[in-house]
Design an enzyme around this catalytic site. Structure first.
Site, PDB file in Angstrom:
ATOM      1  N   LYS A 190       0.911  -1.202   0.078  1.00  0.00           N
ATOM      2  CA  LYS A 190      -0.160   0.046   0.143  1.00  0.00           C
ATOM      3  C   LYS A 190       0.906   1.222  -0.012  1.00  0.00           C
ATOM      4  CE  LYS A 190      -1.903   2.792   2.934  1.00  0.00           C
ATOM      5  NZ  LYS A 190      -1.697   3.931   2.022  1.00  0.00           N
ATOM      6  N   GLU A 265      10.657   1.308  10.135  1.00  0.00           N
ATOM      7  CA  GLU A 265      11.663   2.569   9.767  1.00  0.00           C
ATOM      8  C   GLU A 265      10.848   3.901   9.741  1.00  0.00           C
ATOM      9  OE1 GLU A 265      14.579   2.133   8.623  1.00  0.00           O
ATOM     10  OE2 GLU A 265      14.831  -0.020   8.134  1.00  0.00           O
ATOM     11  N   CYS A 299      13.808  11.490   5.612  1.00  0.00           N
ATOM     12  CA  CYS A 299      13.823  11.000   6.952  1.00  0.00           C
ATOM     13  C   CYS A 299      15.359  11.364   7.652  1.00  0.00           C
ATOM     14  CB  CYS A 299      13.519   9.682   6.975  1.00  0.00           C
ATOM     15  SG  CYS A 299      14.482   8.462   6.261  1.00  0.00           S
ATOM     16  N   GLU A 399      10.270  16.555  14.455  1.00  0.00           N
ATOM     17  CA  GLU A 399      10.488  16.349  13.187  1.00  0.00           C
ATOM     18  C   GLU A 399       9.556  17.338  12.231  1.00  0.00           C
ATOM     19  OE1 GLU A 399       9.341  12.495  11.088  1.00  0.00           O
ATOM     20  OE2 GLU A 399      11.292  12.594  10.152  1.00  0.00           O
TER      21      GLU A 399
HETATM   22  P1  NAD Z   1       2.874   8.277   7.469  1.00  0.00           P
HETATM   23  O1  NAD Z   1       3.182   7.677   8.759  1.00  0.00           O
HETATM   24  O2  NAD Z   1       1.628   9.493   7.831  1.00  0.00           O
HETATM   25  O3  NAD Z   1       2.264   7.470   6.627  1.00  0.00           O
HETATM   26  C1  NAD Z   1       3.043   6.390   6.155  1.00  0.00           C
HETATM   27  C2  NAD Z   1       2.313   5.197   5.616  1.00  0.00           C
HETATM   28  O4  NAD Z   1       1.411   4.622   6.527  1.00  0.00           O
HETATM   29  C3  NAD Z   1       1.138   5.588   4.407  1.00  0.00           C
HETATM   30  O5  NAD Z   1       1.203   4.763   3.333  1.00  0.00           O
HETATM   31  C4  NAD Z   1       0.067   5.834   5.091  1.00  0.00           C
HETATM   32  O6  NAD Z   1      -1.236   5.594   4.319  1.00  0.00           O
HETATM   33  C5  NAD Z   1       0.079   4.640   6.012  1.00  0.00           C
HETATM   34  N1  NAD Z   1      -0.802   4.700   7.307  1.00  0.00           N
HETATM   35  C6  NAD Z   1      -1.209   5.768   7.961  1.00  0.00           C
HETATM   36  N2  NAD Z   1      -2.166   5.416   9.072  1.00  0.00           N
HETATM   37  C7  NAD Z   1      -1.999   4.217   8.875  1.00  0.00           C
HETATM   38  C8  NAD Z   1      -2.648   3.245   9.814  1.00  0.00           C
HETATM   39  N3  NAD Z   1      -3.433   3.502  10.943  1.00  0.00           N
HETATM   40  N4  NAD Z   1      -2.549   1.944   9.472  1.00  0.00           N
HETATM   41  C9  NAD Z   1      -1.818   1.517   8.676  1.00  0.00           C
HETATM   42  N5  NAD Z   1      -1.212   2.633   7.643  1.00  0.00           N
HETATM   43  C10 NAD Z   1      -1.272   3.606   7.871  1.00  0.00           C
HETATM   44  O7  NAD Z   1       4.052   8.993   7.138  1.00  0.00           O
HETATM   45  P2  NAD Z   1       4.301  10.242   5.989  1.00  0.00           P
HETATM   46  O8  NAD Z   1       3.835  11.372   6.201  1.00  0.00           O
HETATM   47  O9  NAD Z   1       3.738   9.307   4.405  1.00  0.00           O
HETATM   48  O10 NAD Z   1       5.990  10.236   5.537  1.00  0.00           O
HETATM   49  C11 NAD Z   1       6.700  10.892   6.465  1.00  0.00           C
HETATM   50  C12 NAD Z   1       7.163  10.009   7.451  1.00  0.00           C
HETATM   51  O11 NAD Z   1       7.959   8.876   7.200  1.00  0.00           O
HETATM   52  C13 NAD Z   1       8.219  10.928   8.427  1.00  0.00           C
HETATM   53  O12 NAD Z   1       8.079  10.750   9.792  1.00  0.00           O
HETATM   54  C14 NAD Z   1       9.668  10.319   7.948  1.00  0.00           C
HETATM   55  O13 NAD Z   1      10.679  10.465   8.771  1.00  0.00           O
HETATM   56  C15 NAD Z   1       9.314   9.047   7.680  1.00  0.00           C
HETATM   57  N6  NAD Z   1      10.179   8.364   6.916  1.00  0.00           N
HETATM   58  C16 NAD Z   1      11.229   7.282   7.515  1.00  0.00           C
HETATM   59  C17 NAD Z   1      12.110   6.894   6.800  1.00  0.00           C
HETATM   60  C18 NAD Z   1      12.956   5.585   7.189  1.00  0.00           C
HETATM   61  O14 NAD Z   1      13.471   5.056   6.656  1.00  0.00           O
HETATM   62  N7  NAD Z   1      13.141   5.856   8.625  1.00  0.00           N
HETATM   63  C19 NAD Z   1      12.182   6.939   5.562  1.00  0.00           C
HETATM   64  C20 NAD Z   1      11.309   8.015   4.854  1.00  0.00           C
HETATM   65  C21 NAD Z   1      10.381   8.596   5.622  1.00  0.00           C
END
Ligand code: NAD
Length: 495
Positions: A190, A265, A299, A399
């Site tokens: 997803k 991650e 990130c 962040e």
């Molecule tokens: P997010 O946590 O809002 O969403 C990530 C994914 O989770 C999306 O596909 C979203 O639809 C899904 N999601 C949201 N709620 C959910 C639920 N209740 N159940 C299952 N899935 C759910 O993150 P974002 O805003 O898309 O991305 C930014 C974040 O990602 C930042 O915090 C960034 O640091 C992190 N990030 C981490 C890494 C790493 O490698 N550590 C890499 C890139 C981004």
């Protein structure tokens, strides 16, 4: 491939994948009637729509992945045969590199130069690297007590749910899909709700490479519905998640009900330390790209600059100069280094953070940028530097996920380490010094999964990365990533 070619703005030369789910090797409209807009962040215009995935859609995708795992050829074919399919996928991705780079740029606002150089190349490398490792999966014989032969087998887990964020859609999906497939698992992916396009196209390319139906499925839609269903589905055997710490923590709690293992991650707030003996020109250049890369939606971005007192003013002036002159603009312009943010809500969030800096009581003063840039209706934020911020400020502790850098001063090595480690996160860190002993000493004490010395932000598919502390657990890239998708069975044979 769809011939749904757009004719407006940046979508001109982009061939869009069908706005559908990809389930069991076929395009599917899904069971619901709701659709979600996909927006070009450089203009704010809707370029296409995709289905808002339902519980039923997810169940169908998991059932397809389950069937493909239990009775399809994927898991039982030789690892080298699986590797050959993944090698073909890598070749097809390179063949379609320009198309994928444009699609990614349209979807995320990423500058096209970086989309080509980093996103497309890394995506292909994921498949070629893990194709090679597939043939190297092996067990061991063990010296045991008694008349017996004992050995271990490394086996796939089953159905993997891959849930990814919006900032590096191709890279972060294939950093899960490639090792999961190399190990013999099947996958339901997803992608982030706002950036689903390349995931759909890559699923199609993998079928062309020879991946059997049902081995990779993509369901688009909202995290709280489609994502949530995936994380509580009893037929999912591992969850590989990249995203925010808040969502990751909630997913880990949900997954615990079925004892589903998770890889997390999560978010970061990485420090970048400049000691007074560093090559300051190099350090300044690295510091600027560390926080503006991918418009700060990185990130591992180096968003907290810590500078030793003797060179503080000089480094601050350099960083302000760099931030002010970095080319911000149209992502399809070859010279652009900073594009728009991926969505309006991300831009508004960054503005809320920057508003906290008012120069009072350690809350920081804005010395570069500080406001959005009005351009073509896009979501542009000026690279922003906030100086003299206190360690307990929200700007330092939380962040922001945009092109915003805080700058703090320190006197001693001990103080630098304490400031660097002084947030809940631990994803990455950088340090700049010419003193080799200090470089290794400080690298060993920084609480982060990846440390850069005299550079910032360089990743390699062979080098594992992942979080310490609230930045998560589990590793992507390197042989360590393959381990996340395998389980070990011991077999004892009486002789
Ligand atoms: P997010 O946590 O809002 O969403 C990530 C994914 O989770 C999306 O596909 C979203 O639809 C899904 N999601 C949201 N709620 C959910 C639920 N209740 N159940 C299952 N899935 C759910 O993150 P974002 O805003 O898309 O991305 C930014 C974040 O990602 C930042 O915090 C960034 O640091 C992190 N990030 C981490 C890494 C790493 O490698 N550590 C890499 C890139 C981004």
């Amino acid at each position: 491939m769809s011939t749904d070619t757009l004719t407006q703005d940046h979508a001109e030369q982009v061939v869009l994948p069908p706005g559908k789910h990809y389930i069991d090797g076929q395009w599917s409209d899904g069971s619901g009637s709701e659709r979600r807009d996909v927006v070009d962040p450089s203009t704010g215009r809707v370029v296409t729509t995709v289905p808002e995935g339902t519980v039923e859609d997810v169940d169908r995708a998991v059932a397809a992945a389950r069937r493909a795992f239990d009775s399809g050829p994927w898991r039982t074919m030789s690892p080298r045969e699986r590797g050959a399919v993944l090698q073909r996928a890598a070749a097809l991705i390179m063949e379609h590199g320009e198309e994928l780079a444009r699609l990614e740029s349209l979807d995320t606002g990423k500058p096209i130069t970086f989309a080509r150089m980093i996103d497309t190349n890394t995506t292909a490398e994921h498949f070629s690297y893990f194709a090679g490792l597939a043939g190297a999966i092996e067990g061991a014989t063990r010296g045991i007590r008694g008349p017996g032969l004992a050995y271990t087998r490394r086996e796939p887990l089953g159905v993997v749910a891959a849930i990814t964020p919006f900032n590096f859609p191709m890279i972060l999906s294939t950093s899960k899909i490639a090792p999961a497939l190399a190990a013999g698992n099947t996958v339901v992916h997803k992608p982030a709700e706002d950036t689903p396009l390349t995931a759909l196209r890559i699923a199609e390319l993998l079928t062309e490479a020879g991946l059997p139906a049902g081995v990779l499925n993509v369901v688009t839609g909202h995290g709280a519905v489609a994502g949530d269903r995936l994380t509580r589905h009893p037929d999912v055997d591992r969850i590989a998640f990249t995203g925010s710490t808040k969502v990751g923590s909630a997913i880990a709690a949900t997954a615990a009900a079925n004892v589903t293992p998770v890889t997390m991650e999560l978010g970061g707030k990485s420090a970048n330390i400049v000691f007074d003996d560093a090559d300051l020109d190099e350090a300044v250049q690295a510091a600027v790209s560390a926080f503006v890369f991918n418009t700060g939606q990185f990130c591992m971005g180096g968003t907290r600059l810590l500078v030793q007192r003797g060179v503080y003013e000089q480094v601050l002036a350099g960083v302000v100069g760099g931030a002010t002159h970095v080319p911000v603009g149209d992502p399809l312009d070859e010279g652009t280094v900073v594009g728009p943010m991926a969505g309006e809500r991300h831009l508004e969030n960054v503005e809320r953070f920057v508003a906290l800096a008012d120069g009072e009581g350690g809350r920081g003063r804005v010395v570069a940028g500080g406001q959005r840039i009005e351009k073509d209706g896009g979501f542009y934020m000026a690279p922003t530097v906030v100086a003299d911020v206190a360690q307990d400020s929200r700007l330092v502790q939380e962040e922001i996920f945009g092109p915003v850098l805080t700058v703090q001063v320190f006197d001693t090595e001990e103080e630098a380490i304490a400031l660097a480690n002084g947030t809940p996160y631990g994803l990455a860190a950088g340090l700049h010094t010419k003193d080799v002993a200090r470089a290794h000493r400080v690298a060993a004490r920084l609480e982060a999964g990846l440390i850069w010395v005299n550079t910032y932000g360089i990743l390699d598919v062979s080098l594992p990365f992942g979080g310490y502390k609230a930045s998560g657990y589990g590793r992507e890239n390197g042989p360590e990533a393959l381990d996340e998708y395998l389980q070990t069975k011991s077999v004892y044979v009486a002789l």
